[in-house]
Design a protein around this motif. Sequence first.
Motif, PDB file in Angstrom:
ATOM      1  N   ASP A   7       0.362   2.152  12.464  1.00  0.00           N
ATOM      2  CA  ASP A   7      -0.263   3.088  13.406  1.00  0.00           C
ATOM      3  C   ASP A   7      -1.645   3.446  12.850  1.00  0.00           C
ATOM      4  O   ASP A   7      -1.786   4.219  11.910  1.00  0.00           O
ATOM      5  N   ILE A   8      -2.681   2.835  13.433  1.00  0.00           N
ATOM      6  CA  ILE A   8      -4.038   3.002  12.916  1.00  0.00           C
ATOM      7  C   ILE A   8      -4.459   4.472  12.927  1.00  0.00           C
ATOM      8  O   ILE A   8      -5.123   4.959  12.008  1.00  0.00           O
ATOM      9  N   ASN A   9      -4.063   5.218  13.969  1.00  0.00           N
ATOM     10  CA  ASN A   9      -4.520   6.606  14.127  1.00  0.00           C
ATOM     11  C   ASN A   9      -3.908   7.542  13.081  1.00  0.00           C
ATOM     12  O   ASN A   9      -4.439   8.638  12.834  1.00  0.00           O
ATOM     13  N   ARG A  10      -2.804   7.161  12.474  1.00  0.00           N
ATOM     14  CA  ARG A  10      -2.131   8.023  11.505  1.00  0.00           C
ATOM     15  C   ARG A  10      -2.174   7.461  10.088  1.00  0.00           C
ATOM     16  O   ARG A  10      -1.476   7.959   9.198  1.00  0.00           O
ATOM     17  N   THR A  11      -2.972   6.438   9.896  1.00  0.00           N
ATOM     18  CA  THR A  11      -3.046   5.793   8.580  1.00  0.00           C
ATOM     19  C   THR A  11      -4.260   6.309   7.822  1.00  0.00           C
ATOM     20  O   THR A  11      -5.396   6.233   8.315  1.00  0.00           O
ATOM     21  N   THR A  12      -4.035   6.821   6.623  1.00  0.00           N
ATOM     22  CA  THR A  12      -5.133   7.308   5.781  1.00  0.00           C
ATOM     23  C   THR A  12      -5.765   6.123   5.053  1.00  0.00           C
ATOM     24  O   THR A  12      -5.162   5.032   4.964  1.00  0.00           O
ATOM     25  N   PRO A  13      -6.971   6.286   4.532  1.00  0.00           N
ATOM     26  CA  PRO A  13      -7.594   5.195   3.753  1.00  0.00           C
ATOM     27  C   PRO A  13      -6.724   4.711   2.604  1.00  0.00           C
ATOM     28  O   PRO A  13      -6.646   3.518   2.330  1.00  0.00           O
ATOM     29  N   LEU A  14      -6.041   5.651   1.933  1.00  0.00           N
ATOM     30  CA  LEU A  14      -5.180   5.251   0.819  1.00  0.00           C
ATOM     31  C   LEU A  14      -3.987   4.442   1.323  1.00  0.00           C
ATOM     32  O   LEU A  14      -3.604   3.425   0.721  1.00  0.00           O
ATOM     33  N   ASP A  15      -3.402   4.872   2.475  1.00  0.00           N
ATOM     34  CA  ASP A  15      -2.298   4.104   3.056  1.00  0.00           C
ATOM     35  C   ASP A  15      -2.750   2.712   3.477  1.00  0.00           C
ATOM     36  O   ASP A  15      -2.009   1.728   3.325  1.00  0.00           O
ATOM     37  N   ALA A  16      -3.972   2.646   4.015  1.00  0.00           N
ATOM     38  CA  ALA A  16      -4.498   1.352   4.462  1.00  0.00           C
ATOM     39  C   ALA A  16      -4.629   0.389   3.288  1.00  0.00           C
ATOM     40  O   ALA A  16      -4.291  -0.801   3.392  1.00  0.00           O
ATOM     41  N   LEU A  17      -5.104   0.877   2.147  1.00  0.00           N
ATOM     42  CA  LEU A  17      -5.226   0.025   0.959  1.00  0.00           C
ATOM     43  C   LEU A  17      -3.857  -0.430   0.469  1.00  0.00           C
ATOM     44  O   LEU A  17      -3.684  -1.581   0.052  1.00  0.00           O
ATOM     45  N   ARG A  18      -2.884   0.475   0.538  1.00  0.00           N
ATOM     46  CA  ARG A  18      -1.540   0.110   0.094  1.00  0.00           C
ATOM     47  C   ARG A  18      -0.929  -0.959   1.013  1.00  0.00           C
ATOM     48  O   ARG A  18      -0.322  -1.926   0.536  1.00  0.00           O
ATOM     49  N   ILE A  19      -1.105  -0.800   2.343  1.00  0.00           N
ATOM     50  CA  ILE A  19      -0.577  -1.785   3.297  1.00  0.00           C
ATOM     51  C   ILE A  19      -1.258  -3.136   3.103  1.00  0.00           C
ATOM     52  O   ILE A  19      -0.616  -4.192   3.121  1.00  0.00           O
ATOM     53  N   LEU A  20      -2.579  -3.081   2.886  1.00  0.00           N
ATOM     54  CA  LEU A  20      -3.324  -4.324   2.658  1.00  0.00           C
ATOM     55  C   LEU A  20      -2.836  -5.031   1.410  1.00  0.00           C
ATOM     56  O   LEU A  20      -2.704  -6.272   1.383  1.00  0.00           O
ATOM     57  N   GLU A  21      -2.527  -4.263   0.367  1.00  0.00           N
ATOM     58  CA  GLU A  21      -2.013  -4.871  -0.868  1.00  0.00           C
ATOM     59  C   GLU A  21      -0.655  -5.524  -0.622  1.00  0.00           C
ATOM     60  O   GLU A  21      -0.381  -6.627  -1.120  1.00  0.00           O
ATOM     61  N   GLU A  22       0.208  -4.885   0.165  1.00  0.00           N
ATOM     62  CA  GLU A  22       1.522  -5.446   0.459  1.00  0.00           C
ATOM     63  C   GLU A  22       1.406  -6.733   1.273  1.00  0.00           C
ATOM     64  O   GLU A  22       2.107  -7.711   1.007  1.00  0.00           O
ATOM     65  N   LEU A  23       0.501  -6.714   2.253  1.00  0.00           N
ATOM     66  CA  LEU A  23       0.304  -7.916   3.072  1.00  0.00           C
ATOM     67  C   LEU A  23      -0.231  -9.067   2.242  1.00  0.00           C
ATOM     68  O   LEU A  23       0.186 -10.220   2.426  1.00  0.00           O
ATOM     69  N   LYS A  24      -1.129  -8.762   1.324  1.00  0.00           N
ATOM     70  CA  LYS A  24      -1.676  -9.819   0.475  1.00  0.00           C
ATOM     71  C   LYS A  24      -0.608 -10.433  -0.416  1.00  0.00           C
ATOM     72  O   LYS A  24      -0.566 -11.644  -0.622  1.00  0.00           O
ATOM     73  N   LYS A  25       0.287  -9.571  -0.932  1.00  0.00           N
ATOM     74  CA  LYS A  25       1.378 -10.097  -1.751  1.00  0.00           C
ATOM     75  C   LYS A  25       2.290 -11.012  -0.938  1.00  0.00           C
ATOM     76  O   LYS A  25       2.768 -12.040  -1.432  1.00  0.00           O
ATOM     77  N   GLU A  26       2.539 -10.624   0.323  1.00  0.00           N
ATOM     78  CA  GLU A  26       3.387 -11.475   1.189  1.00  0.00           C
ATOM     79  C   GLU A  26       2.733 -12.826   1.469  1.00  0.00           C
ATOM     80  O   GLU A  26       3.396 -13.869   1.462  1.00  0.00           O
ATOM     81  N   VAL A  27       1.402 -12.817   1.689  1.00  0.00           N
ATOM     82  CA  VAL A  27       0.682 -14.059   1.972  1.00  0.00           C
ATOM     83  C   VAL A  27       0.656 -14.954   0.741  1.00  0.00           C
ATOM     84  O   VAL A  27       0.847 -16.165   0.803  1.00  0.00           O
ATOM     85  N   ASP A  28       0.396 -14.352  -0.426  1.00  0.00           N
ATOM     86  CA  ASP A  28       0.317 -15.135  -1.658  1.00  0.00           C
ATOM     87  C   ASP A  28       1.684 -15.632  -2.101  1.00  0.00           C
ATOM     88  O   ASP A  28       1.792 -16.575  -2.894  1.00  0.00           O
ATOM     89  N   GLY A  29       2.741 -15.039  -1.540  1.00  0.00           N
ATOM     90  CA  GLY A  29       4.084 -15.478  -1.887  1.00  0.00           C
ATOM     91  C   GLY A  29       4.535 -14.969  -3.227  1.00  0.00           C
ATOM     92  O   GLY A  29       5.443 -15.511  -3.835  1.00  0.00           O
TER      93      GLY A  29
END
Length: 347
Positions: A325-347
């Motif tokens: 939910d973009i409207n309820r995501t803080t900058p810190l949450d966004a960085l954490r989600i991005l880190e999780e997605l990157k880990k999933e992509v890198d396997g």
Amino acid sequence: TAYEIRPRDWSSDVCSSDLPHVPALQRIARSIAQADVLACFTRVGGRRNYCRPRFVPDIGIDIQGGRHPVVEAQVETFIANDTKLSPSRQLLLVTGPNMGGKSTYLRQVALLCLLAQTGSFVPAREAKIGIVDRLYARVGASDNIARGQSTFMVEMQETANILSGATSKSLVVLDEIGRGTATFDGLSIAWAVAEHIATNPRSRPKTLFATHYHELTDLADSIGGVVNFHVAAREWKDDIIFLHKILAGRSDRSYGIQVARLAGLPPSVITRARDILSSLEQDELTRGSKPALSGAAPAAQQQLGLFQAASPADEKLKDRIREVDINRTTPLDALRILEELKKEVDG
């Protein structure tokens, strides 16, 4: 006294005297022409081992050992082929190599149907033919410069006439629809045309469809009445041998580079074409839609095929992004989600 002597106009006199007999002379001329044509049919059929076609009430064509009447007269050995069209085998998709005989096969079936309905014997071992009300052919490449029509425009106009005029009793011959434009444009048009012919509830004409778009063979998996055939060929020591035999199943290659080599293209061009083909077959395309081996970019970019579905991993990644939910995501949450997605992509 001088007298002027004028020659008599014999032609005018003859025409005047023959006028009352013109209808009778025309009937005699028509009878002689018909007898001449039938005698020619008999002579050619006897010399070339033609058979007497049988007309059947069913909507279909069943030709055993069919041959092209013109080509077989020019070659020492002609490879005969069978053809069976019916409501359950309405559209035959013919793939295979260049120079393999696809166009000859298509024209052969059309000519046999035409000859049969003119009263001639046909070059085949056996032929059972339903009444064909119309014969449509979209073959070759031509333009109309005087009217400002390109080759592709003429092709599309002829295709439009076929789709609007063909009935379920018609025979349609389509050779390489969509080749006059960009690859994806041409493939999309060819796919849509074949699909329309096979599924149109108002008319389902018997159709022979030759193509180099091998993706079209997937239609046989999803649409009833579509059947795959291919022209057989074999490779031998970097050469191609055309067998000119129509067999069931799909072909996965067109052997265009081998044909180009036979045509005399320089060896360096052939070698380079092989490298690019290998690159394209591995979907190694750059952002500029050029082969990776062109040197336009150091790294290849993975690209999905035109009709290839996304992998389960990709779908899982999409679902994860949709949950954010973009409207309820803080900058810190966004960085954490991005880190999780990157880990999933890198396997």
